[in-house]
Write a protein that holds these residues in place. Structure first.
Motif, PDB file in Angstrom:
ATOM      1  N   ARG A 143      57.595  12.461  -5.359  1.00 14.64           N
ATOM      2  CA  ARG A 143      56.302  12.780  -5.969  1.00 14.64           C
ATOM      3  C   ARG A 143      55.787  11.587  -6.770  1.00 14.64           C
ATOM      4  N   GLU A 144      56.641  10.982  -7.608  1.00 15.08           N
ATOM      5  CA  GLU A 144      56.188   9.854  -8.411  1.00 15.08           C
ATOM      6  C   GLU A 144      55.826   8.666  -7.534  1.00 15.08           C
ATOM      7  N   TYR A 145      56.604   8.416  -6.499  1.00 15.23           N
ATOM      8  CA  TYR A 145      56.296   7.306  -5.603  1.00 15.23           C
ATOM      9  C   TYR A 145      54.902   7.511  -4.997  1.00 15.23           C
ATOM     10  N   LEU A 146      54.668   8.695  -4.445  1.00 13.76           N
ATOM     11  CA  LEU A 146      53.398   8.985  -3.783  1.00 13.76           C
ATOM     12  C   LEU A 146      52.218   8.922  -4.746  1.00 13.76           C
ATOM     13  N   VAL A 147      52.349   9.600  -5.884  1.00  9.27           N
ATOM     14  CA  VAL A 147      51.198   9.714  -6.775  1.00  9.27           C
ATOM     15  C   VAL A 147      50.909   8.393  -7.471  1.00  9.27           C
ATOM     16  N   SER A 148      51.944   7.674  -7.893  1.00  4.79           N
ATOM     17  CA  SER A 148      51.683   6.415  -8.583  1.00  4.79           C
ATOM     18  C   SER A 148      51.050   5.398  -7.635  1.00  4.79           C
ATOM     19  N   GLU A 149      51.495   5.348  -6.384  1.00  4.24           N
ATOM     20  CA  GLU A 149      50.889   4.419  -5.439  1.00  4.24           C
ATOM     21  C   GLU A 149      49.482   4.869  -5.029  1.00  4.24           C
TER      22      GLU A 149
ATOM     23  N   CYS B 283      52.615  16.448 -12.486  1.00  2.00           N
ATOM     24  CA  CYS B 283      51.221  16.041 -12.302  1.00  2.00           C
ATOM     25  C   CYS B 283      50.650  16.713 -11.053  1.00  2.00           C
ATOM     26  N   ALA B 284      49.325  16.714 -10.963  1.00  2.00           N
ATOM     27  CA  ALA B 284      48.670  17.325  -9.805  1.00  2.00           C
ATOM     28  C   ALA B 284      47.226  16.857  -9.753  1.00  2.00           C
ATOM     29  N   PHE B 285      46.604  17.066  -8.602  1.00  2.00           N
ATOM     30  CA  PHE B 285      45.181  16.809  -8.431  1.00  2.00           C
ATOM     31  C   PHE B 285      44.473  18.142  -8.196  1.00  2.00           C
ATOM     32  N   LEU B 286      43.259  18.253  -8.745  1.00  2.00           N
ATOM     33  CA  LEU B 286      42.471  19.458  -8.520  1.00  2.00           C
ATOM     34  C   LEU B 286      42.145  19.618  -7.043  1.00  2.00           C
ATOM     35  N   ASP B 287      42.185  20.849  -6.569  1.00  2.00           N
ATOM     36  CA  ASP B 287      41.509  21.185  -5.323  1.00  2.00           C
ATOM     37  C   ASP B 287      40.100  21.631  -5.741  1.00  2.00           C
ATOM     38  N   GLU B 288      39.884  22.917  -6.006  1.00  2.00           N
ATOM     39  CA  GLU B 288      38.588  23.318  -6.523  1.00  2.00           C
ATOM     40  C   GLU B 288      38.461  22.859  -7.982  1.00  2.00           C
ATOM     41  N   TYR B 289      37.235  22.611  -8.396  1.00  2.00           N
ATOM     42  CA  TYR B 289      37.001  22.112  -9.745  1.00  2.00           C
ATOM     43  C   TYR B 289      37.192  23.231 -10.758  1.00  2.00           C
ATOM     44  N   ASP B 290      38.070  23.005 -11.722  1.00  2.00           N
ATOM     45  CA  ASP B 290      38.345  23.990 -12.772  1.00  2.00           C
ATOM     46  C   ASP B 290      38.778  23.245 -14.023  1.00  2.00           C
TER      47      ASP B 290
ATOM     48  N   PHE C  14      40.525  10.839   0.409  1.00  2.00           N
ATOM     49  CA  PHE C  14      41.925  11.271   0.419  1.00  2.00           C
ATOM     50  C   PHE C  14      42.526  11.163  -0.980  1.00  2.00           C
ATOM     51  N   ILE C  15      43.137  12.233  -1.420  1.00  2.00           N
ATOM     52  CA  ILE C  15      43.921  12.256  -2.651  1.00  2.00           C
ATOM     53  C   ILE C  15      45.285  12.843  -2.291  1.00  2.00           C
ATOM     54  N   PRO C  16      46.284  12.645  -3.140  1.00  2.00           N
ATOM     55  CA  PRO C  16      47.588  13.271  -2.863  1.00  2.00           C
ATOM     56  C   PRO C  16      47.546  14.760  -3.211  1.00  2.00           C
ATOM     57  N   ARG C  17      47.006  15.527  -2.295  1.00  2.00           N
ATOM     58  CA  ARG C  17      46.862  16.964  -2.550  1.00  2.00           C
ATOM     59  C   ARG C  17      48.232  17.601  -2.741  1.00  2.00           C
ATOM     60  N   ASN C  18      48.268  18.579  -3.613  1.00  2.00           N
ATOM     61  CA  ASN C  18      49.545  19.159  -4.034  1.00  2.00           C
ATOM     62  C   ASN C  18      50.321  19.759  -2.857  1.00  2.00           C
ATOM     63  N   HIS C  19      49.611  20.437  -1.966  1.00  2.00           N
ATOM     64  CA  HIS C  19      50.329  21.069  -0.851  1.00  2.00           C
ATOM     65  C   HIS C  19      50.889  20.033   0.111  1.00  2.00           C
ATOM     66  N   ARG C  20      50.232  18.893   0.222  1.00  2.00           N
ATOM     67  CA  ARG C  20      50.751  17.833   1.072  1.00  2.00           C
ATOM     68  C   ARG C  20      52.016  17.221   0.476  1.00  2.00           C
ATOM     69  N   ILE C  21      52.006  17.021  -0.832  1.00  2.00           N
ATOM     70  CA  ILE C  21      53.195  16.485  -1.499  1.00  2.00           C
ATOM     71  C   ILE C  21      54.361  17.449  -1.348  1.00  2.00           C
TER      72      ILE C  21
ATOM     73  N   LEU D 283      51.989   8.253   2.680  1.00  2.00           N
ATOM     74  CA  LEU D 283      51.804   6.967   1.999  1.00  2.00           C
ATOM     75  C   LEU D 283      50.780   6.101   2.731  1.00  2.00           C
ATOM     76  N   THR D 284      50.833   6.095   4.039  1.00  2.00           N
ATOM     77  CA  THR D 284      49.888   5.315   4.836  1.00  2.00           C
ATOM     78  C   THR D 284      48.457   5.783   4.583  1.00  2.00           C
ATOM     79  N   VAL D 285      48.264   7.089   4.557  1.00  2.00           N
ATOM     80  CA  VAL D 285      46.929   7.653   4.330  1.00  2.00           C
ATOM     81  C   VAL D 285      46.437   7.321   2.929  1.00  2.00           C
ATOM     82  N   LEU D 286      47.288   7.505   1.935  1.00  2.00           N
ATOM     83  CA  LEU D 286      46.876   7.341   0.537  1.00  2.00           C
ATOM     84  C   LEU D 286      46.616   5.892   0.167  1.00  2.00           C
ATOM     85  N   ALA D 287      47.114   4.956   0.967  1.00  2.00           N
ATOM     86  CA  ALA D 287      46.875   3.541   0.685  1.00  2.00           C
ATOM     87  C   ALA D 287      45.420   3.154   0.908  1.00  2.00           C
ATOM     88  N   ARG D 288      44.654   3.995   1.617  1.00  2.00           N
ATOM     89  CA  ARG D 288      43.240   3.706   1.902  1.00  2.00           C
ATOM     90  C   ARG D 288      42.394   4.929   1.577  1.00  2.00           C
ATOM     91  N   PRO D 289      42.321   5.299   0.306  1.00  2.00           N
ATOM     92  CA  PRO D 289      41.687   6.575  -0.062  1.00  2.00           C
ATOM     93  C   PRO D 289      40.192   6.634   0.200  1.00  2.00           C
TER      94      PRO D 289
END
Length: 491
Positions: free
Chosen positions: A132-138, A263-270, A431-438, A458-464
């Motif tokens: 999780r930290e590797y994915l989200v920090s990158e 940590c997490a990213f929002l899906d719907e705005y709340d 593209f964001i590191p969506r929680n369900h993908r992580i 990781l490949t996808v998130l490198a080019r958001p």
């Protein structure tokens, strides 16, 4: 082979700043991944890191000759309650390297075994939190947000005990430094003014050298940290990021995002969104993050009071004045970012209200944060793209009521629609590191020893900000059964 050449200024500070400690070897380390571009940036040969000798270093089984491994001491407010001694309980700082740009960077092993600060913990890390930290920090790095980085990850061949037995792993983390608000609190809570002064001078020299030239260097230090944190948290909100545990010991004085736990990213705005399983009272909810950052900075200011002047009342007034700059600094960064997300390159009265009306409509209609702004990027150049954006709202009429005011405002902007679209696509990620993908990546690695999903994400998130049609499915929000309601820190 270019091995790390460590030169550790922090380890030359007084002994009470840290404990000298050696990583605990693991049974059978195996490389998951080396971040080759980052290694090159640090002047370290990525092929050496991937070698048997390099993996032994990454796992803590071998300490390089130039390293001076330490666990740093700090304290902190955790969910509002002060803990006078925390420290690196499962992280060991191997040392510092000077990167190719001349910047000093920490290299730390996270999960390398117990230290004197472990507080009965095992000092280890489970595989899931490491991934999780590797994915989200990158991902944060690719999004342009100041952050610690992931240099490498290895499995240990051992199990760690959490709620269940889990595979162990070690993350090699890189940071401008690991100095926290809680590091200052460690000395201030002991009445160690000289320790606070030594630490402050070290931070000025390392992170804010311009402060040394100011009439009042320690006030200038506080000003710099306040500005850095205001801009950082604004950037978090602009991509829908929820840190999860904004304790003072997780607040970097260098202005970087640090300590990716639940940590997490929002899906719907709340604005009230909380994902951390331990944040029972929503202290660190998405919308609370600016206020919490200012609260944390107030704790830093308290530590620095003895350095701000001999007159306690005058020093307190000085600190309050500096802290009051947080709100305007945050608003400048946040509102400026919202304007760019809406395609507005100029500032006009009513812009903040226009953005707030959209956010309120999104919250009321469960509109996806990332997809809404990405969709607006297209709609700014082509009204036919409105159909996609309005479909993201439970009541599409809410978007229909707002969009004409936005289009009117766009009509007051210079430049053509095509240029505006490109500018918006450059700030509104697809593209964001969506929680369900992580979570899917973690399950594949933990349950099946399958790291292919980790590599692909990781490949996808490198080019958001790129469209990446082949990976369009990674843009999609979770289905009902995929939703992640809670995240865990993994300690």
């Amino acid at each position: 082979m270019a091995q790390p050449a460590f030169d550790s200024a922090y380890a030359r500070l007084p002994d009470r700043f840290f404990a000298r400690v050696t990583p605990t070897p693991v049974k059978a380390p195996r490389l998951i991944r080396v971040n080759a571009p980052l290694a090159a940036e640090l002047g370290i040969d990525p092929d050496w890191l991937a070698s048997e000798e390099g993996v032994a270093v990454l796992a803590g089984n071998r300490v390089p000759d130039t390293a001076t491994p330490i666990a740093t001491a700090y304290a902190g407010h955790q969910f509002g309650g002060f803990v006078p001694q925390l420290g690196d309980g499962r992280a060991i700082l191997l040392g510092e390297v000077i990167d190719r740009g001349g910047t000093r960077r920490d290299v730390q092993l996270k999960g390398a075994g117990p230290t004197p600060y472990s507080r009965r913990g095992d000092g280890r890390a489970a595989l899931g939190p490491v991934l999780r930290e590797y994915l989200v920090s990158e991902a944060m790095q690719a999004l342009g947000i100041p952050t610690t980085r992931a240099l490498a990850a290895v499995t240990t061949g051992e199990r760690v005990v959490r709620e269940t037995m889990l595979p162990g792993a070690v993350l090699t983390r890189v940071a401008s430094s690991h100095i926290r608000v809680g590091t200052f609190q460690f000395f201030a809570s002991r009445g160690d003014v000289e320790g606070v002064r030594t630490l402050a001078d070290h931070v000025i020299a390392r992170h804010y050298p311009h402060a040394a030239e100011a009439e009042h260097p320690h006030r200038a230090l506080l000003e710099a940290v306040v500005q850095a944190q205001a801009e950082l948290v604004a950037r978090w909100l602009l991509v829908g990021f929820v840190h999860g545990v904004m304790n003072t010991d997780n607040t970097s004085v260098a202005g970087e995002t640090i300590d990716y736990g639940p940590c997490a990213f929002l899906d719907e705005y709340d604005p009230q969104a909380v994902f951390s399983s331990i944040d029972l009272y929503r202290r660190y909810a998405y919308g609370n993050q600016p206020a919490i950052a200012q609260w944390n900075l107030t704790r830093l200011a308290e530590c620095l009071l003895p350095l701000l002047g001999d007159d306690a009342d005058a020093a307190a007034e000085d600190a309050v004045q500096v802290l009051e700059a947080f709100g305007p600094a945050f608003e400048r960064a946040y509102q400026g970012g919202l304007r760019r997300k809406l395609g507005l390159s100029t500032e006009r009265p009513g812009d903040a209200a226009l953005a707030e009306e959209l956010l309120q409509a999104m919250a009321a209609n469960l509109a996806d944060f990332t997809l809404t702004f990405r969709g607006l990027s297209e709609a700014a150049a082509d009204e036919e793209a409105d159909a996609h954006v309005r479909s993201l709202f439970n009541d599409p009429g809410a978007y229909d009521a707002w969009a004409p005011r936005w289009r009117h405002r766009l009509g007051e902007e210079p430049g053509d629609a095509a240029a505006r679209r490109e500018a918006m696509l450059a700030v509104n990620p697809a593209f964001i590191p969506r929680n369900h993908r992580i979570e899917a990546v973690i399950r594949a690695a933990v349950d099946r020893n399958d790291f292919a999903p980790f590599e692909e994400l990781l490949t996808v998130l490198a080019r958001p900000f790129d469209s990446q049609p082949a990976f369009a499915r990674y843009m999609e929000p979770p289905a009902a059964h995929e939703r992640v309601h809670q995240t865990f820190c993994g300690t």
